[in-house]
Write a protein that holds these residues in place. Structure first.
Motif, short mmCIF file in Angstrom:
data_model
loop_
_atom_site.label_atom_id
_atom_site.label_comp_id
_atom_site.label_asym_id
_atom_site.label_seq_id
_atom_site.Cartn_x
_atom_site.Cartn_y
_atom_site.Cartn_z
N GLY A 68 34.73 34.30 -6.81
CA GLY A 68 33.66 33.44 -6.32
C GLY A 68 33.81 32.00 -6.78
N ALA A 69 34.23 31.82 -8.03
CA ALA A 69 34.40 30.48 -8.58
C ALA A 69 35.51 29.71 -7.87
CB ALA A 69 34.68 30.55 -10.08
N GLU A 70 36.53 30.42 -7.41
CA GLU A 70 37.65 29.79 -6.70
C GLU A 70 37.31 29.42 -5.27
OE1 GLU A 70 41.65 31.44 -6.20
OE2 GLU A 70 41.47 32.13 -8.27
N LEU A 71 36.37 30.14 -4.66
CA LEU A 71 36.16 30.05 -3.22
C LEU A 71 35.74 28.67 -2.73
CD1 LEU A 71 36.09 31.35 -0.45
CD2 LEU A 71 33.80 32.22 -1.00
N GLY A 72 34.70 28.08 -3.28
CA GLY A 72 34.22 26.78 -2.80
C GLY A 72 35.28 25.69 -2.84
N PRO A 73 35.90 25.48 -4.00
CA PRO A 73 36.94 24.46 -4.06
C PRO A 73 38.12 24.74 -3.12
CG PRO A 73 36.20 25.01 -6.27
CD PRO A 73 35.56 26.00 -5.34
N LEU A 74 38.47 26.02 -2.96
CA LEU A 74 39.57 26.36 -2.06
C LEU A 74 39.21 26.06 -0.61
CD1 LEU A 74 42.39 27.52 -1.62
CD2 LEU A 74 41.35 29.81 -1.57
N LEU A 75 38.01 26.43 -0.17
CA LEU A 75 37.60 26.13 1.21
C LEU A 75 37.55 24.62 1.45
CD1 LEU A 75 34.82 28.78 1.91
CD2 LEU A 75 37.10 28.65 2.94
N THR A 76 37.10 23.87 0.46
CA THR A 76 37.08 22.41 0.60
C THR A 76 38.51 21.87 0.75
OG1 THR A 76 35.07 22.25 -0.73
CG2 THR A 76 36.39 20.25 -0.52
N ARG A 77 39.41 22.35 -0.07
CA ARG A 77 40.81 21.91 -0.01
C ARG A 77 41.45 22.26 1.33
NH1 ARG A 77 45.56 23.99 -4.11
NH2 ARG A 77 47.20 22.63 -3.28
N VAL A 78 41.21 23.47 1.81
CA VAL A 78 41.82 23.92 3.06
C VAL A 78 41.23 23.18 4.25
CG1 VAL A 78 42.15 25.91 4.59
CG2 VAL A 78 42.52 26.15 2.13
N THR A 79 39.92 22.98 4.30
CA THR A 79 39.33 22.26 5.43
C THR A 79 39.80 20.81 5.45
OG1 THR A 79 37.29 21.80 4.20
CG2 THR A 79 37.29 23.73 5.64
N THR A 80 39.97 20.21 4.30
CA THR A 80 40.49 18.85 4.24
C THR A 80 41.92 18.79 4.77
OG1 THR A 80 39.07 18.33 2.36
CG2 THR A 80 41.00 16.91 2.68
#
Length: 161
Positions: A68-80
């Motif tokens: 869960g802790a990884e998910l938000g930053p990863l989605l932000t990185r991938v969408t960017t």
């Protein structure tokens, strides 16, 4: 709970793609301790990526604390990275969770999809779920060369190659 390995379900396409036992066009774009990023298989168009946990889980409620802790930053990185790789034609980047196949919960995956002006226009102004439905109805699989080229661009945007 978080110690299960990828590919734990031999009947699961998502597990097979993550484990490398099923061919994956474009290859793995990024892998973190708990997640993998791949180009989507199916008719959602060039540049649609999948962000999925390495473990076979069927709901967000099953995520462990570290996942869960990884998910938000990863989605932000991938969408960017998707927005960068698509460029000016990208009106929006959709992120939605899918986990059903034949009305059976399956391996969760976040679909990260560029909403391109050309796709929206080609489908009569459809956007959001309407655009996704239209792309599925059209049924056109992306061309291999286009997927491979896009994957190279998104890897550069991710700083992964």
């Amino acid at each position: 709970m978080e110690s299960e390995s990828p590919g734990e379900r031999p009947d699961c396409l998502a597990c097979g793609l993550a484990a490398g036992t099923v061919p994956l066009l474009g290859g793995t774009l990024l892998r973190s301790p708990h997640w993998t990023v791949e180009h989507c298989v199916g008719p959602l168009g060039v540049g649609t990526l999948i962000v999925k946990p390495l473990r076979h889980i069927t709901g967000v409620h099953e995520l462990g604390v570290e996942e869960g802790a990884e998910l938000g930053p990863l989605l932000t990185r991938v969408t960017t990275a998707v927005r960068t790789a698509v460029g000016d034609e990208c009106e929006q980047v959709y992120v939605c969770l899918w986990s059903h196949a034949g009305r059976v919960p399956g391996h969760i995956h976040f679909v990260v999809q560029p909403a391109r002006t050309s796709d929206i226009d080609r489908h009569g102004g459809a956007y959001g779920p309407g655009l996704q439905g239209a792309l599925f109805a059209e049924g056109a699989e992306p061309e291999t060369a286009a997927v491979e080229e896009f994957c190279g661009r998104v890897r550069r945007a991710l700083g992964a190659g």
